[in-house]
Design an enzyme around this catalytic site. Structure first.
Site, mmCIF file in Angstrom:
data_model
loop_
_atom_site.group_PDB
_atom_site.id
_atom_site.type_symbol
_atom_site.label_atom_id
_atom_site.label_comp_id
_atom_site.label_asym_id
_atom_site.label_seq_id
_atom_site.Cartn_x
_atom_site.Cartn_y
_atom_site.Cartn_z
ATOM 1 C CG ASP A 98 30.142 48.606 8.188
ATOM 2 O OD1 ASP A 98 29.165 48.213 7.534
ATOM 3 O OD2 ASP A 98 30.572 49.692 8.237
ATOM 4 C CD GLU A 120 33.799 50.391 3.344
ATOM 5 O OE1 GLU A 120 33.706 51.380 1.923
ATOM 6 O OE2 GLU A 120 33.037 50.578 3.812
ATOM 7 C CD GLU A 134 26.808 49.711 11.016
ATOM 8 O OE1 GLU A 134 24.977 49.229 9.896
ATOM 9 O OE2 GLU A 134 26.012 50.325 12.140
ATOM 10 C CG HIS A 210 20.136 54.340 5.823
ATOM 11 N ND1 HIS A 210 20.765 55.084 5.761
ATOM 12 C CD2 HIS A 210 20.579 53.060 6.694
ATOM 13 C CE1 HIS A 210 21.911 54.080 5.135
ATOM 14 N NE2 HIS A 210 21.947 53.341 6.210
ATOM 15 N NE ARG A 212 19.874 47.126 12.334
ATOM 16 C CZ ARG A 212 19.129 46.488 12.771
ATOM 17 N NH1 ARG A 212 17.661 46.586 13.691
ATOM 18 N NH2 ARG A 212 18.190 45.594 11.845
ATOM 19 C CG HIS A 243 16.855 51.823 4.593
ATOM 20 N ND1 HIS A 243 15.197 51.315 5.073
ATOM 21 C CD2 HIS A 243 17.901 51.583 4.696
ATOM 22 C CE1 HIS A 243 17.052 50.299 4.781
ATOM 23 N NE2 HIS A 243 17.956 50.925 4.610
#
Length: 383
Positions: A98, A120, A134, A210, A212, A243
């Site tokens: 994604d 996936e 995503e 991490h 968004r 990250h």
């Protein structure tokens, strides 16, 4: 006999961990020419995975730039893929999951009328802004793809709701295949600090954060919760591979730097991350992959998000959603730290994500789809 040219496209560390075993599996079949294109959406973290699995790229778009935006990533991937597809002429392009690389790779394939296989496939939260971007990336790829490789039966049902029923296979998750390669009993960490953590005498908690959608207030709450957990429990050590995102690093510096019993380290190669996971007490994360990997290693997971597109693990009892509010995160972590019964219940739940044969099932499905196998492969039905 002309070989079937299958090109795997990925660009981030999590994608690489899950796609590298598939790239290698496809090389085992005489009917397939397995080639690899990386976008390097995450350059440094991607390269470390390629090294661990000894996978070489046949094409490298090298798009990463400081403080890159979603638009710039998508545009660079899309235009870069034009030349790669023209030169390598794949029969099938495989994309994973994604990310922006996933969506751009699938769209580029569609523009060139090349078939797309989605590894996936079928994960959904049904909230277009969480995870962002995503959720929409994977839905758009689902509309483009001809082959859909779902980790679980629940993922297949999600696609069925969207009237996607052709070319759908339930395979398990390739990340379980990856763990068979990376996790070793007498593993020695290259990151020396990890060799000296008190795994036997203290509760070592692996942390990642991490995403968004957690930027801003949610991330602040998560960082404050982690600090409180470390301060409150002297028998706990937090290990946080931070990250490379400047937003994440700024938050970590503000709220966690200097906190007692908090080890802030650089991102880890896949093999080090997997072996740390194997030795730790539990995992707290907003990552998707860790929700699949940790249960396979018998580790409870607290998800630092408001929802998950991996409800199978929640249903199985290996994962709980802790949310993004400080008090709730602390409460749920404290229960697992203090209650052996609560911990054991999660640690011994059955992992729903596979048996380490997902890559083989995907390869067989590809061969069947292109008429190179007479028998359709059987779906994975859980352990």
């Amino acid at each position: 006999m002309k070989k079937l040219r299958v090109m795997s496209v990925f660009g981030t560390r999590p994608e690489a961990i899950k796609m590298a075993p598939l790239v290698l599996e496809l090389k085992k079949y005489p009917e397939i020419e397995s080639i690899c294109c990386v976008t390097a959406q995450h350059r440094q973290m991607l390269d470390s995975v390629m090294e661990v699995f000894d996978v070489q790229a046949d094409a490298d778009l090298n798009i990463m730039a400081p403080r890159q935006t979603l638009s710039s990533i998508t545009c660079k991937c899309l235009t870069g893929m034009d030349d790669v597809i023209e030169e390598l002429k794949p029969d099938l392009i495989l994309v994973h999951g994604d990310t922006s690389t996933t969506f751009a790779g699938a769209l580029a394939a569609f523009y060139h009328q090349v078939a797309v296989g989605h590894v996936e496939a079928g994960l959904r939260t049904y909230d277009r802004y969480s995870p962002f971007p995503e959720e929409m990336n994977r839905k758009m790829v689902g509309a483009i793809a001809s082959l859909h490789f779902c980790p679980t039966e629940n993922n297949r049902k999600n696609l069925e709701k969207e009237n996607i029923t052709e070319g759908v296979f339930v395979t398990g998750n390739t990340v379980i295949d990856a763990l068979k390669t990376t996790v070793r009993e007498k593993y020695h960490f290259a990151t020396e600090e990890l060799n000296h953590l008190p795994y036997d005498t203290k509760k070592v908690i692996l942390v990642t954060c991490h995403r968004r959608e957690n930027y801003g207030e949610p991330m602040k709450n998560i960082m404050l919760a982690l600090r409180q957990i470390a301060q409150t429990h002297e028998d706990v050590e937090l290990v946080y591979p931070v990250h490379l995102s400047p937003v994440v690093r700024d938050a970590v510096k503000e709220y966690l730097e200097g906190a007692p019993r908090v080890h802030l380290i650089d991102p880890l190669p896949a093999d080090e991350m997997h072996n740390l996971m194997g030795r730790c007490y539990m995992v707290m994360t907003d990552s998707g992959g860790l929700q699949e990997e940790a249960p396979a290693l018998g580790k409870p997971v607290l998800v630092l998000r408001k929802e998950t597109e991996r409800p199978e693990a929640v249903a199985a009892g290996t994962v709980k959603i802790a949310g993004v509010e400080q008090d709730n995160i602390v409460k749920m972590a404290t229960e697992l730290i203090a209650s052996r019964e609560a911990y054991e219940k999660m640690a011994h739940a059955v992992n729903p994500y596979g048996d380490g044969e997902a890559c083989r099932r995907i390869a067989e499905a590809i061969l069947w789809h292109f008429g190179k196998r007479s028998e359709k492969p059987k779906d994975y039905h859980g352990m």
